[in-house]
Design a protein around this motif. Structure first.
Motif: not given
Length: 106
Positions: A73-81, A22-35
């Motif tokens: 997971i370990f790098l601030p990709i989402t935060e950068g987006l 669940l956590g990885m899917w939520l992270l994936y959809f967050t990254i897709v939405a922000l991208s």
């Protein structure tokens, strides 16, 4: 060494260590939405693309986000987006205000 201590903010928020699927899917959809948001705000053309080209762009964007999710997971990709989206939102607001003032000045 505890892995949970090394997670960036969003994977820790989504409890990737306790609920990995669940956590990885939520992270994936967050990254897709922000991208998609960053693409629309900063890189999309003013004129509309044909439907097939738009679909291809979003398919490749979603495919690229799988790699970003693994890195996020370990790098601030989402935060950068998030930061990129905020900067682009501020830029668009300032651009709109500047154009509005130019129209009023004429």
């Amino acid at each position: 060494m505890n892995v949970a201590d090394r997670l960036s903010f969003f994977p820790a928020l989504y409890n990737v260590t306790e609920q990995p699927k669940l956590g990885m899917w939520l992270l994936y959809f967050t990254i897709v939405a922000l991208s998609i948001l960053v693409y629309k705000l900063g890189f999309a053309q003013k004129q509309k693309l044909p439907l097939i080209k738009s679909i291809l762009i979003y398919i490749f964007l979603a495919a690229g986000c799988t790699i970003l999710t693994a890195l996020g997971i370990f790098l601030p990709i989402t935060e950068g987006l998030v930061v990129a989206a905020l900067i682009l939102i501020i830029y668009k607001i300032r651009l709109h205000q500047s154009k509005k003032q130019q129209v009023e000045a004429k």
